[in-house]
Every structure is written in C-alpha cells, then in structure tokens.
Design a protein around this motif. Structure first.
Motif, PDB file in Angstrom:
ATOM      1  N   ARG A  52      41.557  46.619  41.963  1.00  0.00           N
ATOM      2  CA  ARG A  52      42.329  46.815  40.734  1.00  0.00           C
ATOM      3  C   ARG A  52      42.496  48.312  40.428  1.00  0.00           C
ATOM      4  O   ARG A  52      43.586  48.782  40.118  1.00  0.00           O
ATOM      5  CB  ARG A  52      41.604  46.129  39.563  1.00  0.00           C
ATOM      6  N   VAL A  67      47.189  43.006  36.374  1.00  0.00           N
ATOM      7  CA  VAL A  67      46.860  41.570  36.366  1.00  0.00           C
ATOM      8  C   VAL A  67      47.195  41.024  37.748  1.00  0.00           C
ATOM      9  O   VAL A  67      48.354  41.069  38.168  1.00  0.00           O
ATOM     10  CB  VAL A  67      47.706  40.820  35.312  1.00  0.00           C
ATOM     11  N   THR A  69      48.121  38.212  40.217  1.00  0.00           N
ATOM     12  CA  THR A  69      48.763  36.898  40.092  1.00  0.00           C
ATOM     13  C   THR A  69      48.873  36.272  41.476  1.00  0.00           C
ATOM     14  O   THR A  69      48.508  36.890  42.478  1.00  0.00           O
ATOM     15  CB  THR A  69      50.190  37.019  39.507  1.00  0.00           C
ATOM     16  N   GLN A 226      39.856  34.666  32.982  1.00  0.00           N
ATOM     17  CA  GLN A 226      40.061  35.671  34.038  1.00  0.00           C
ATOM     18  C   GLN A 226      41.334  36.492  33.795  1.00  0.00           C
ATOM     19  O   GLN A 226      42.260  36.017  33.144  1.00  0.00           O
ATOM     20  CB  GLN A 226      40.161  34.999  35.415  1.00  0.00           C
ATOM     21  N   GLU A 227      41.361  37.652  34.372  1.00  0.00           N
ATOM     22  CA  GLU A 227      42.517  38.569  34.263  1.00  0.00           C
ATOM     23  C   GLU A 227      42.898  38.750  32.781  1.00  0.00           C
ATOM     24  O   GLU A 227      44.054  38.601  32.396  1.00  0.00           O
ATOM     25  CB  GLU A 227      43.696  38.082  35.101  1.00  0.00           C
ATOM     26  N   GLU A 235      39.647  34.085  40.706  1.00  0.00           N
ATOM     27  CA  GLU A 235      40.497  35.075  41.350  1.00  0.00           C
ATOM     28  C   GLU A 235      40.452  34.953  42.876  1.00  0.00           C
ATOM     29  O   GLU A 235      39.412  34.660  43.449  1.00  0.00           O
ATOM     30  CB  GLU A 235      40.055  36.495  40.958  1.00  0.00           C
TER      31      GLU A 235
END
Ligand code: PLP
Length: 376
Positions: A52, A67, A69, A226-227, A235
């Motif tokens: 990240r 984020v 996805t 999450q996120e 994740e």
C-alpha cells in the motif's frame, strides 16, 4: 507456421515474471489473514501495508488513500456508485468512459446521468463540461485519463481545475494510463482514481481505487471493516503485492518503453496507410497512448476482419475487449462523430512491452491482404 502475434495488450498483457515471483512468495510464505493478530496474520499485514505504501508513493498519494479492490471494474464501480450513494446530485461522465463507469452511473439512476461530449479526436469537450457544472454541482465528474479504445489522453489537469472551481469531486479511470503516461495525484487535483493490475503486467482481478482523504464515499459491499470499510472481505495480499511490483516496473520503464512503442506504432500506421486505401487512423490529431492504434477500415465486415486476422495468427480487438462479441459499433467511435460505416469496421492494435519490429512487419504483410479479402 510462424509464431502468432499478440497485439491486444490493452485487453490484457502477460504477467511480469517479477510479479509472479512476488505472488508466489506471498502465497507460499505469507499466506496468513492480515486481520489475524498472530504472527502469520502480522506477516501478511506487513506485506499488504508495504504494498500500500509503495503504491501510494508511486502516484504521490498517502497510504491511507489507497483501497485495494478486485479489479478495475470494481474500482470504477466503487468510485461512481459509492459516490452517488454518498452525495446527491448528477453524475457527469464523458461519452467515452468504459462501461464500468457508464453502467455504474446508470445504475445510480439514469435521470442523474449527464453525458459530456467529446470532439472528433475523442477528447472531452471542456466547454460542454463547464456548462454542465454551471447547471448545478454534480456529485461526481468522471473523465478517464486515457481511452482504452482510441488511446486519446484527456486534459485531466484542466478538468480537475474546472471541478475544483465548481466544488465537484473528480474521478478519473486511469486503468490504461498508469505506466504509459505520468499519473500523479500530487500534481493533478483528482479525488478518485481507478487502476487495474492486468493492464501493466500484474494479475487479473486486482485493482486500486485512490480516494483522496476527505472524499465522501459509501461501500458497495458489506462485511468486515477491511480497506477502511470501503472494500470489506479478506484482502488478496498476493495480488496487491504483485500489482505493486508490476506497477513499479512499468513506471520505471515508462519513458523508454513508450518511446519504443511510439516508434513501432508509427511504423505500423505509416505502413498500413500506404498499403490500404481509405484506411483511417482514429484520434490521430491528439496526444495518444503510444501503445494503441485504432483503425477504421471502410467497406470491411468487422467480425470477418477479426476472424480472418485470428486465422492468420494475429490477435487484435474490435472496440473495447469487454464489448467484443457485441456487433454494434463502438460507443466511443460513435461519440467521436464517426458515421456507422467507419465506426463499425474498426480494429484496435495494442502494443506491449515485448512487441517486436518483426511482429509489426508481419502485420504489415498480412493485414492488407486480409482487408482485401474481407472487402470483396
Ligand atoms: N477501465 C478501463 C479503461 C479498461 O480498459 C478496463 C479493462 O478493460 C477496465 C476499466 C476494467 O478493468 P478490469 O478488467 O480490471 O475489471
């Protein structure tokens, strides 16, 4: 039989070996659930947060603004529909957006959708957008960074300025742009930005939504937190890490790779124009991604064209990959004002990092023959 030529890299491009290695490393050694408090969980969490931070650094963002996805479609849907659910008002989308944006905007209610036209080169009409902004502040303006069909790079800085002045949130689909043109959120005031891994050598089913701090957004899925609650669900650490590795490589190679692609694309277009009467290069008079060449072949049957090319071992695409199979002309070419006779028989060649001059020369030899055949 000569080797087949793959010129459909805008649809998807092979996984980079380094991304595969990174994935396997996570799958085999750091396979824990990042939400678990024990060491397996902590190791997975560390890998995810490292990815990240690195992805954020690549585009000039903060780690908390990234984020992860499950793909570009999901990032687009979260930006458009997530925004539409959080904030009232119209959704202004350029006419050439990917269906992941347009269909998500329609799902929010077709009465909210405002389509912003483009010019004959597929570039969004900034005056028309300014007009839409004067009618009332949209919940979101969505203008992609670069077109997946014709490659036209959009004036995102100008659009960002217009949106900031009007107080409208700005989303850009940068799925085709990352690794091909500079994409930085510290230089362009964009609020939401979508990315997809498999367009630059990462795995399929991995994406990122950049959401600038303070941008109001509702999740589309519900479950764990999450996120930051925006994309609940355990994740996929391996994909997030592999995406980051691939994006770093694409960005590091960008200038050299794009110069190389531009030279090959120019060779392809010049050679085909010489050999095929009436051939039209779409979006020719604007800045384009060097990797995409969209050609209209008047008088040719679009499906037969692609099938004949495939039989000759050349992979290309008609319109966007997601809509091939559908026979109607591309909504992008129609929005650019092309008549059906030009919008229908169109072919998109898209180059990748390993495309060679030999491959281009093979297309120069075969494509004119194929066109002659399907024209008669
Ligand atoms: N946006 C653009 C511009 C694309 O080209 C694509 C892929 O075709 C997508 C979104 C969807 O991305 P994904 O295939 O990761 O769902």
């Amino acid at each position: 039989m000569t080797d087949p030529v793959y010129l459909d890299h805008a649809a998807t491009t092979p996984l980079r070996p380094q991304a595969r290695e990174a994935m396997l490393d996570v799958l085999s050694r750091r396979w824990g659930n990042p939400s678990s408090v024990h060491r397996w969980g902590r190791e997975a969490r560390a890998a995810l947060e490292d990815a990240r931070a690195r992805f954020a650094a690549l585009i000039g963002a903060e780690p908390a603004e990234i984020v992860f996805t499950r793909g570009g479609t999901e990032a687009d849907n979260l930006a458009v529909l997530g925004r539409a659910r959080a904030v009232a008002g119209p959704l202004a989308c350029s006419a050439i957006e990917h269906r992941a944006v347009l269909a998500a905007a329609r799902a929010a209610g077709s009465d909210r959708l405002r389509i912003v036209p483009v010019d004959e080169n597929g570039v969004v009409d900034a005056d028309a957008l300014a007009g839409v902004l004067r009618e009332g502040t949209p919940a979101l303006v969505s203008v992609m960074w670069a077109s997946n069909e014709v490659g036209a790079v959009q004036p995102v800085e100008h659009v960002a300025g217009l949106c900031a002045e009007a107080g409208a949130a700005f989303h850009s689909d940068a799925v085709q742009a990352l690794g091909k043109v500079p994409v930085r959120v510290d230089r362009v005031r964009v609020d939401l930005l979508s990315f997809s891994a498999h367009k630059l050598g990462g795995p399929r089913g991995a994406g990122v939504l950049f959401a600038r701090r303070g941008t109001r957004l509702h999740p589309l899925l519900f479950g764990g937190g999450q996120e930051r609650g925006l994309r609940p669900g355990t994740e996929d650490v391996a994909s997030a890490v592999a995406f980051t590795v691939a994006a770093e490589l694409a960005e590091a190679e960008r200038e050299q790779a794009m110069a190389r692609a531009a030279a090959l694309r120019d060779r392809l277009e010049a050679g085909l124009c010489e050999r095929i009467p009436g051939l039209r290069i779409n979006a020719a008079a604007t800045q384009r991604l060097p990797t995409i060449s969209n050609l209209s072949v008047p008088g040719a049957d679009p499906e037969m064209l692609l099938m004949a090319l495939d039989l000759e071992g050349i992979a290309a695409s008609s319109g966007s990959a997601c809509s091939s199979g559908a026979v109607e002309p591309s909504h992008v070419l129609l929005a650019m004002g092309l008549p059906a006779e030009l919008a229908g028989p169109s072919v998109r060649f898209s180059l990748g990092r390993d495309t060679t001059q030999q491959e281009i020369d093979r297309v120069l030899e075969i494509f004119p023959r194929v066109v002659e055949r399907v024209r008669t």
